[in-house]
Design a protein around this motif. Sequence first.
Motif, mmCIF file in Angstrom:
data_model
loop_
_atom_site.group_PDB
_atom_site.id
_atom_site.type_symbol
_atom_site.label_atom_id
_atom_site.label_comp_id
_atom_site.label_asym_id
_atom_site.label_seq_id
_atom_site.Cartn_x
_atom_site.Cartn_y
_atom_site.Cartn_z
ATOM 1 N N LYS A 11 2.401 -0.889 -11.410
ATOM 2 C CA LYS A 11 3.120 -2.256 -11.124
ATOM 3 C C LYS A 11 2.238 -3.390 -10.604
ATOM 4 O O LYS A 11 2.370 -4.897 -10.441
ATOM 5 C CB LYS A 11 4.317 -1.973 -10.354
ATOM 6 N N LEU A 12 1.676 -3.530 -9.363
ATOM 7 C CA LEU A 12 0.615 -4.169 -8.980
ATOM 8 C C LEU A 12 -0.639 -4.821 -10.174
ATOM 9 O O LEU A 12 -0.191 -6.284 -9.925
ATOM 10 C CB LEU A 12 0.118 -3.503 -7.729
ATOM 11 N N ALA A 13 -0.061 -3.611 -10.604
ATOM 12 C CA ALA A 13 -1.547 -4.442 -12.050
ATOM 13 C C ALA A 13 -0.489 -5.178 -12.704
ATOM 14 O O ALA A 13 -1.285 -6.255 -13.511
ATOM 15 C CB ALA A 13 -2.646 -2.684 -12.540
ATOM 16 N N GLU A 14 0.429 -5.260 -13.714
ATOM 17 C CA GLU A 14 0.826 -5.363 -14.494
ATOM 18 C C GLU A 14 1.682 -7.169 -13.697
ATOM 19 O O GLU A 14 1.322 -7.523 -14.420
ATOM 20 C CB GLU A 14 2.885 -4.935 -14.902
ATOM 21 N N LYS A 15 1.628 -6.983 -12.923
ATOM 22 C CA LYS A 15 1.817 -8.426 -11.927
ATOM 23 C C LYS A 15 0.488 -9.132 -12.030
ATOM 24 O O LYS A 15 0.449 -10.337 -10.950
ATOM 25 C CB LYS A 15 2.614 -8.051 -10.678
ATOM 26 N N GLY A 16 -0.251 -8.671 -11.809
ATOM 27 C CA GLY A 16 -2.040 -9.365 -11.527
ATOM 28 C C GLY A 16 -2.663 -9.490 -10.301
ATOM 29 O O GLY A 16 -3.388 -10.181 -9.950
ATOM 30 N N CYS A 17 -2.190 -8.545 -9.113
ATOM 31 C CA CYS A 17 -2.124 -8.200 -8.012
ATOM 32 C C CYS A 17 -3.646 -7.625 -7.837
ATOM 33 O O CYS A 17 -2.811 -6.375 -7.372
ATOM 34 C CB CYS A 17 -0.871 -8.198 -7.132
ATOM 35 N N TRP A 18 -4.177 -7.568 -8.225
ATOM 36 C CA TRP A 18 -5.354 -6.157 -8.037
ATOM 37 C C TRP A 18 -6.163 -6.242 -7.424
ATOM 38 O O TRP A 18 -6.245 -5.170 -6.429
ATOM 39 C CB TRP A 18 -6.926 -7.419 -9.532
ATOM 40 N N ASP A 19 -6.242 -7.738 -6.172
ATOM 41 C CA ASP A 19 -6.830 -7.504 -4.902
ATOM 42 C C ASP A 19 -6.140 -6.779 -3.711
ATOM 43 O O ASP A 19 -6.383 -5.983 -2.834
ATOM 44 C CB ASP A 19 -6.883 -8.401 -3.993
ATOM 45 N N VAL A 20 -4.484 -6.364 -4.174
ATOM 46 C CA VAL A 20 -4.103 -5.496 -3.374
ATOM 47 C C VAL A 20 -3.430 -4.049 -3.813
ATOM 48 O O VAL A 20 -3.207 -3.326 -2.936
ATOM 49 C CB VAL A 20 -1.926 -6.495 -3.553
ATOM 50 N N ALA A 21 -3.894 -4.280 -4.986
ATOM 51 C CA ALA A 21 -3.898 -2.494 -5.618
ATOM 52 C C ALA A 21 -5.540 -2.265 -4.832
ATOM 53 O O ALA A 21 -5.304 -0.569 -5.050
ATOM 54 C CB ALA A 21 -3.936 -2.992 -7.249
ATOM 55 N N GLU A 22 -6.194 -3.101 -4.910
ATOM 56 C CA GLU A 22 -7.572 -1.983 -4.585
ATOM 57 C C GLU A 22 -7.615 -1.904 -3.242
ATOM 58 O O GLU A 22 -7.722 -0.788 -2.584
ATOM 59 C CB GLU A 22 -8.640 -3.617 -4.333
ATOM 60 N N ALA A 23 -6.282 -2.779 -2.833
ATOM 61 C CA ALA A 23 -6.796 -2.525 -1.546
ATOM 62 C C ALA A 23 -6.054 -1.049 -0.466
ATOM 63 O O ALA A 23 -6.538 -0.289 0.425
ATOM 64 C CB ALA A 23 -6.532 -3.807 0.168
ATOM 65 N N ARG A 24 -5.317 -1.081 -1.438
ATOM 66 C CA ARG A 24 -4.166 -0.009 -1.404
ATOM 67 C C ARG A 24 -4.699 1.771 -1.360
ATOM 68 O O ARG A 24 -4.161 2.503 -1.499
ATOM 69 C CB ARG A 24 -2.941 -0.012 -2.145
ATOM 70 N N ILE A 25 -6.271 1.560 -2.422
ATOM 71 C CA ILE A 25 -6.176 2.633 -3.044
ATOM 72 C C ILE A 25 -6.945 2.933 -1.967
ATOM 73 O O ILE A 25 -7.069 4.492 -1.699
ATOM 74 C CB ILE A 25 -7.460 2.573 -3.530
ATOM 75 N N ASN A 26 -7.885 2.732 -0.580
ATOM 76 C CA ASN A 26 -8.547 3.094 0.868
ATOM 77 C C ASN A 26 -9.876 4.184 0.095
ATOM 78 O O ASN A 26 -9.429 5.150 0.333
ATOM 79 C CB ASN A 26 -7.193 4.185 1.121
ATOM 80 N N GLU A 27 -10.589 3.696 -1.228
ATOM 81 C CA GLU A 27 -11.165 3.907 -1.197
ATOM 82 C C GLU A 27 -10.920 6.124 -1.735
ATOM 83 O O GLU A 27 -12.195 5.993 -2.499
ATOM 84 C CB GLU A 27 -12.108 4.045 -0.573
ATOM 85 N N ASN A 28 -10.200 5.720 -2.808
ATOM 86 C CA ASN A 28 -9.775 7.043 -3.222
ATOM 87 C C ASN A 28 -10.148 7.423 -4.606
ATOM 88 O O ASN A 28 -9.920 6.305 -4.867
ATOM 89 C CB ASN A 28 -8.713 7.337 -3.068
ATOM 90 N N ARG A 29 -11.558 8.047 -5.068
ATOM 91 C CA ARG A 29 -11.691 8.483 -6.177
ATOM 92 C C ARG A 29 -11.266 7.482 -7.111
ATOM 93 O O ARG A 29 -11.114 7.700 -8.370
ATOM 94 C CB ARG A 29 -13.189 9.027 -6.236
#
Length: 130
Positions: A11-29
């Motif tokens: 959903k974040l990617a569809e909204k173009g919120c790449w930075d927020v999505a990246e922050a949510r992954i917590n460097e999980n591979r």
Amino acid sequence: MTVLVYSKLKKLAEKGCWDVAEARINENRQLLEYLVYLAMEAGYMEKVEELCERYSLEGFINVKELEGSIPKHRYLQLDELSIKEVVWVDEANGLLDATRHIEEYKVVGIDCEWKPNYEKGSSPNKVIFG
């Protein structure tokens, strides 16, 4: 990982919120690779390259190099089609001829392709003629 986490990233990617999505992954591979996949699917190659460089990801195909390496003869050619009522339009000027041809039919199918736009509130991208 739960389906909920993947759904939120999508959903974040569809909204173009790449930075927020990246922050949510917590460097999980695993989540990082999914985010790169989402960027590839959406056609945001700049984001794919950025993420791959930032996290030193290897194994992701450079799509531009791949497209350049595919031989042209692998694409379906118009003369290979056996359907007689296909009107091939590959430029804006051909649309007028196609319109004259299809006026006599009750059912018309149109296949168009364009780059999706996932930025909320922005106008949709136009059909690509190329």
